[in-house]
Design an enzyme around this catalytic site. Sequence first.
Site, PDB file in Angstrom:
ATOM      1  N   VAL A 190       0.895  -1.169   0.000  1.00 21.56           N
ATOM      2  CA  VAL A 190       0.000   0.000   0.000  1.00 21.56           C
ATOM      3  C   VAL A 190       0.925   1.208   0.000  1.00 21.56           C
ATOM      4  CG1 VAL A 190      -1.625   1.377   1.327  1.00 21.56           C
ATOM      5  CG2 VAL A 190      -1.988  -1.067   1.090  1.00 21.56           C
ATOM      6  N   PRO A 191       1.047   1.863  -1.152  1.00 26.99           N
ATOM      7  CA  PRO A 191       2.149   2.819  -1.353  1.00 26.99           C
ATOM      8  C   PRO A 191       1.933   4.149  -0.667  1.00 26.99           C
ATOM      9  CG  PRO A 191       0.782   2.746  -3.297  1.00 26.99           C
ATOM     10  CD  PRO A 191       0.208   1.719  -2.341  1.00 26.99           C
ATOM     11  N   CYS A 192       2.015   4.147   0.645  1.00 20.63           N
ATOM     12  CA  CYS A 192       1.789   5.382   1.389  1.00 20.63           C
ATOM     13  C   CYS A 192       2.923   6.375   1.162  1.00 20.63           C
ATOM     14  CB  CYS A 192       1.575   5.098   2.869  1.00 20.63           C
ATOM     15  SG  CYS A 192       2.959   4.309   3.682  1.00 20.63           S
ATOM     16  N   HIS A 193       4.035   5.914   0.564  1.00 23.46           N
ATOM     17  CA  HIS A 193       5.100   6.877   0.229  1.00 23.46           C
ATOM     18  C   HIS A 193       4.649   7.813  -0.897  1.00 23.46           C
ATOM     19  CE1 HIS A 193       5.646   3.305  -2.335  1.00 23.46           C
ATOM     20  NE2 HIS A 193       6.161   4.113  -3.252  1.00 23.46           N
ATOM     21  N   ARG A 194       3.558   7.459  -1.598  1.00 28.71           N
ATOM     22  CA  ARG A 194       3.061   8.325  -2.674  1.00 28.71           C
ATOM     23  C   ARG A 194       2.071   9.372  -2.172  1.00 28.71           C
ATOM     24  NH1 ARG A 194       1.997   3.030  -6.321  1.00 28.71           N
ATOM     25  NH2 ARG A 194       4.197   2.449  -6.563  1.00 28.71           N
TER      26      ARG A 194
END
Length: 248
Positions: free
Chosen positions: A149-153
């Site tokens: 879950v790409p929370c870095h985006r």
Amino acid sequence: MTPDPLLTGLAALAVDAPDGLLDRIAARWVSVPSPIGELHVACTDQGVAYVHAGAGFAEAFRERFGRPLVPAARPLAGLLPALRTGRSSGVPLDLRGLSPFQRDVLEAVRTIPRGEVRPYAWVAARIGRPGAVRAVGAALGRNPVPLLVPCHRVTRSDGVVGDHVFGPAAKERLLLAEGADLARVRELAAARVFYLGSDTTGVVCFPTCHNARRITPRHRHGFRTLAQARAAGYRPCRTCRPGQSLTG
DNA sequence: GTAGCGGCCCTAG
DNA sequence: CCTAGGGCCGCTA
């Protein structure tokens, strides 16, 4: 004589036990490479439940999940491609134990394409809770499956990359590794530009949207706010959905 | 049920 | 620039 019900029950358990019982109570872990170094990934029979970077994986897992942890023979199918491509739709996630709110947040974040970023406020509005911006940050601070879950985006509305469960440096490295043009975002932010529109299509996008990146420079117009773009006759892009409207 | 807490933020001054 | 307040908001005790 009649069979002892206890023995019958135990026998039934014994028959069922070899097939998947362990995987229903325990989790299996593997170590996999990533742009921020070796990751530990824990999977249940439902899917990936936990992604951890750095030391203290087993302790952190047990404290959070309270399950036994055993080594896996090989990574879950789809895990390595998901980490390599930044597209996690092919790998199942085990998100049991999370609140509906947190699941909504993770589901929305999962739709952000590789190499692109969206603001926290966008996530909040997207899940129908425009005022819960800080709660979104708190939920992502407990994201059990970073990268997948790409929370870095998810970045701040002012163009600053912001914080991350693995720290700001890891967030930036993940974004650069997948080709996000942070230099461009910062350059625009310095000029107070947070939206880009095309005067040939009349569409306005977030700067990292793949549609925005294709705007011919001569037809490109920057905006500080979506309201200003709308006032100039632009409508929000249906792909990146600035303004977070559900229907565009 | 509800008060208190802390939260990877946002925006106005 | 900076900073504080948001009738914040979800989570926990």
